[in-house]
Write an enzyme that holds these catalytic residues in place. Structure first.
Site, PDB file in Angstrom:
ATOM      1  N   TYR A   1       4.478  -6.431  17.035  1.00 35.24           N
ATOM      2  CA  TYR A   1       4.256  -5.745  18.273  1.00 35.24           C
ATOM      3  C   TYR A   1       3.921  -4.473  18.141  1.00 35.24           C
ATOM      4  O   TYR A   1       3.954  -3.811  17.207  1.00 35.24           O
ATOM      5  CB  TYR A   1       5.392  -5.793  19.202  1.00 35.24           C
ATOM      6  CG  TYR A   1       6.786  -4.883  18.575  1.00 35.24           C
ATOM      7  CD1 TYR A   1       7.512  -5.014  17.605  1.00 35.24           C
ATOM      8  CD2 TYR A   1       7.034  -3.512  19.542  1.00 35.24           C
ATOM      9  CE1 TYR A   1       8.383  -4.165  17.045  1.00 35.24           C
ATOM     10  CE2 TYR A   1       8.049  -2.815  18.807  1.00 35.24           C
ATOM     11  CZ  TYR A   1       8.642  -2.978  17.779  1.00 35.24           C
ATOM     12  OH  TYR A   1       9.401  -2.232  17.396  1.00 35.24           O
ATOM     13  N   ARG A  10      -2.467  -0.654  12.761  1.00 35.39           N
ATOM     14  CA  ARG A  10      -1.193  -1.021  12.476  1.00 35.39           C
ATOM     15  C   ARG A  10      -0.916  -2.577  13.056  1.00 35.39           C
ATOM     16  O   ARG A  10      -0.181  -3.141  12.195  1.00 35.39           O
ATOM     17  CB  ARG A  10      -0.276  -0.030  12.850  1.00 35.39           C
ATOM     18  CG  ARG A  10       1.301  -0.491  12.156  1.00 35.39           C
ATOM     19  CD  ARG A  10       2.324   0.573  12.505  1.00 35.39           C
ATOM     20  NE  ARG A  10       2.621   0.966  13.756  1.00 35.39           N
ATOM     21  CZ  ARG A  10       3.454   1.894  14.208  1.00 35.39           C
ATOM     22  NH1 ARG A  10       3.968   2.508  13.443  1.00 35.39           N
ATOM     23  NH2 ARG A  10       3.467   1.861  15.612  1.00 35.39           N
ATOM     24  N   ARG A  24       9.937 -26.874  17.431  1.00 37.18           N
ATOM     25  CA  ARG A  24      10.833 -26.027  16.666  1.00 37.18           C
ATOM     26  C   ARG A  24      10.632 -26.440  15.301  1.00 37.18           C
ATOM     27  O   ARG A  24      11.345 -27.684  14.982  1.00 37.18           O
ATOM     28  CB  ARG A  24      12.307 -25.808  17.129  1.00 37.18           C
ATOM     29  CG  ARG A  24      12.944 -24.809  16.043  1.00 37.18           C
ATOM     30  CD  ARG A  24      14.441 -24.586  16.607  1.00 37.18           C
ATOM     31  NE  ARG A  24      15.024 -23.498  15.613  1.00 37.18           N
ATOM     32  CZ  ARG A  24      15.764 -23.816  14.330  1.00 37.18           C
ATOM     33  NH1 ARG A  24      15.512 -24.971  14.057  1.00 37.18           N
ATOM     34  NH2 ARG A  24      16.115 -22.915  13.779  1.00 37.18           N
ATOM     35  N   LYS A  32       5.908  -4.335  11.677  1.00 37.47           N
ATOM     36  CA  LYS A  32       6.497  -4.023  13.169  1.00 37.47           C
ATOM     37  C   LYS A  32       6.605  -5.382  13.819  1.00 37.47           C
ATOM     38  O   LYS A  32       5.947  -5.916  14.662  1.00 37.47           O
ATOM     39  CB  LYS A  32       5.414  -3.198  13.996  1.00 37.47           C
ATOM     40  CG  LYS A  32       6.264  -2.487  15.051  1.00 37.47           C
ATOM     41  CD  LYS A  32       5.503  -1.203  15.392  1.00 37.47           C
ATOM     42  CE  LYS A  32       5.963  -0.640  16.735  1.00 37.47           C
ATOM     43  NZ  LYS A  32       7.406  -0.119  16.543  1.00 37.47           N
ATOM     44  N   GLU A  44      14.904   6.306   7.708  1.00 36.99           N
ATOM     45  CA  GLU A  44      14.285   6.322   9.106  1.00 36.99           C
ATOM     46  C   GLU A  44      15.529   6.088  10.138  1.00 36.99           C
ATOM     47  O   GLU A  44      16.562   5.593   9.621  1.00 36.99           O
ATOM     48  CB  GLU A  44      13.081   5.459   9.236  1.00 36.99           C
ATOM     49  CG  GLU A  44      13.419   4.021   9.109  1.00 36.99           C
ATOM     50  CD  GLU A  44      12.320   3.109   9.473  1.00 36.99           C
ATOM     51  OE1 GLU A  44      11.202   3.714  10.141  1.00 36.99           O
ATOM     52  OE2 GLU A  44      11.949   1.976   8.865  1.00 36.99           O
ATOM     53  N   LEU A  66       8.707   1.905   8.443  1.00 37.91           N
ATOM     54  CA  LEU A  66       7.406   1.776   9.409  1.00 37.91           C
ATOM     55  C   LEU A  66       6.655   3.014   9.005  1.00 37.91           C
ATOM     56  O   LEU A  66       7.042   4.099   9.312  1.00 37.91           O
ATOM     57  CB  LEU A  66       7.999   1.552  10.838  1.00 37.91           C
ATOM     58  CG  LEU A  66       6.756   1.198  11.535  1.00 37.91           C
ATOM     59  CD1 LEU A  66       6.506  -0.445  11.485  1.00 37.91           C
ATOM     60  CD2 LEU A  66       6.946   1.341  13.179  1.00 37.91           C
TER      61      LEU A  66
HETATM   62  N1  PDD Z   1       9.403   2.180  17.434  1.00 35.02           N
HETATM   63  N2  PDD Z   1      10.607   3.354  12.533  1.00 35.02           N
HETATM   64  C1  PDD Z   1      10.921   2.137  13.474  1.00 35.02           C
HETATM   65  C2  PDD Z   1      11.819   1.214  12.795  1.00 35.02           C
HETATM   66  C3  PDD Z   1      10.333   2.097  14.797  1.00 35.02           C
HETATM   67  O1  PDD Z   1      10.488   0.914  15.212  1.00 35.02           O
HETATM   68  C4  PDD Z   1       9.449   2.953  15.154  1.00 35.02           C
HETATM   69  C5  PDD Z   1       8.646   2.781  16.634  1.00 35.02           C
HETATM   70  C6  PDD Z   1       9.100   4.031  14.413  1.00 35.02           C
HETATM   71  C7  PDD Z   1       8.068   5.240  14.955  1.00 35.02           C
HETATM   72  O2  PDD Z   1       6.707   4.512  14.867  1.00 35.02           O
HETATM   73  P1  PDD Z   1       5.599   5.228  15.970  1.00 35.02           P
HETATM   74  O3  PDD Z   1       5.759   6.852  15.699  1.00 35.02           O
HETATM   75  O4  PDD Z   1       4.250   4.675  15.526  1.00 35.02           O
HETATM   76  O5  PDD Z   1       6.214   4.879  17.334  1.00 35.02           O
HETATM   77  C8  PDD Z   1       9.576   4.335  13.197  1.00 35.02           C
HETATM   78  C9  PDD Z   1       8.955   1.826  18.664  1.00 35.02           C
HETATM   79  C10 PDD Z   1       8.650   2.979  19.546  1.00 35.02           C
HETATM   80  C11 PDD Z   1       9.665   0.650  19.339  1.00 35.02           C
HETATM   81  O6  PDD Z   1      10.369  -0.251  18.648  1.00 35.02           O
HETATM   82  O7  PDD Z   1       9.885   0.758  20.741  1.00 35.02           O
END
Ligand code: PDD
Length: 284
Positions: A31, A50, A99, A147, A179, A203
């Site tokens: 996603y 990405r 499945r 992601k 993170e 990420l």
């Molecule tokens: N999440 N690290 C993780 C684990 C994340 O899920 C996200 C973003 C980020 C920041 O990435 P970016 O700056 O590209 O949004 C870092 C999104 C916003 C979410 O899961 O809703």
């Protein structure tokens, strides 16, 4: 609220998702979350790049980029006009098939879902006050650069933070704070700005990349190194970056006050620069 599902725009309650969808059964999907500011997608190309990386990371054939860009443009033009602060969510799953852990053979079409929702903008006062975070052991897998919708460790870490009276959790792996549950981590120590380098364990955040560019423009000294968890105690400033988080100070960490307990000067410089970058300088 309307959604885009497999080529059709339809009302959310009319959209039928197959109960055999692999994102539902296995978390077998990837996603993106893209911020709209006044109907303009922020850093769309980086998000689509990405997404492609994530699709390839789980051995999926990437969905046509032009189609996705058009769908995002459609939501930006309509929902984005109604909601000055919104996100567009894109999810691509390996599709629906009875499945089985094995990939469907022959392959089935991916399930492509896109929607937009309004978000509440972070008020400057809220940003200045910052949030509370706690550290938690990083028990995620070793492909955090993808992601994927498989977010259970992140969801549990966020809930663990809530149960400890905090807003978010910072993952610690091998003694290093790397993170947060849905945002990247920056730490100011000895006047330098630290953030974990891009490895398989984080990420590669779009906001992180933008903030690194802003730090460069501001002439800040940056080190792409994670912070040992013991060094967090002495940190002058800590902040998170993300699409929905934007630039958010962490002013309480594991029950201790970070710095002055308010947004620090380095964070403030970057926060202001970020506000300008998204076309909202007045908010700062
Ligand atoms: N999440 N690290 C993780 C684990 C994340 O899920 C996200 C973003 C980020 C920041 O990435 P970016 O700056 O590209 O949004 C870092 C999104 C916003 C979410 O899961 O809703």
């Amino acid at each position: 609220m309307r959604v885009y599902l497999n080529g059709r725009y339809q009302e959310r309650d009319q959209a039928g998702l197959d109960v055999d969808d692999r994102s539902f059964l296995f978390g077998d999907g990837v996603y993106e979350v893209i911020r709209l500011y006044d109907g303009r997608p922020f850093e769309l190309d980086r998000h689509l790049d990405r997404l492609e990386q994530s699709e390839r990371g789980v051995w999926m054939e990437p969905v046509d980029r032009g189609t996705l860009a058009e769908v995002v443009a459609e939501f930006a033009a309509h929902e984005g006009r109604t909601w000055p602060d919104a996100i567009v969510y894109i999810q691509v799953s390996r599709g629906a098939a009875p499945r089985s852990h094995s990939f469907p053979d022959p392959p089935v079409p991916p399930t492509v879902l896109v929607w937009a929702r309004p978000v509440k903008p972070v008020a400057p006062e809220q940003a200045r006050a910052g949030i509370a975070a706690v550290t938690v052991a990083d028990d995620r897998w070793a492909r955090c650069w993808i992601k994927t919708v498989n977010l259970l460790p992140n969801v549990l870490a966020k809930e663990a933070a809530r149960r400890r009276g905090a807003d978010d959790a910072v993952f610690v792996r091998d003694g290093m704070a790397i993170e947060a549950t849905s945002a990247n981590l920056f730490v100011v120590r000895g006047g330098r700005l630290y953030t974990a380098p891009v490895t398989n364990y984080i990420l590669p955040g779009v906001t992180r990349a933008v903030v690194l560019e802003l730090a460069d423009e501001l002439g800040l000294e940056v080190r792409l190194e994670p912070t040992p968890v013991e060094a967090l105690e002495a940190a002058e400033e800590v902040f998170l970056t993300g699409t929905t988080t934007e630039v958010m100070p962490v002013t309480r960490l594991d029950g201790r006050t970070v710095g002055t307990g308010r947004m620090g000067p380095v964070t403030e410089a970057l926060w202001r620069a970020f506000r300008r970058r998204v076309g909202r300088p007045g908010d700062a």
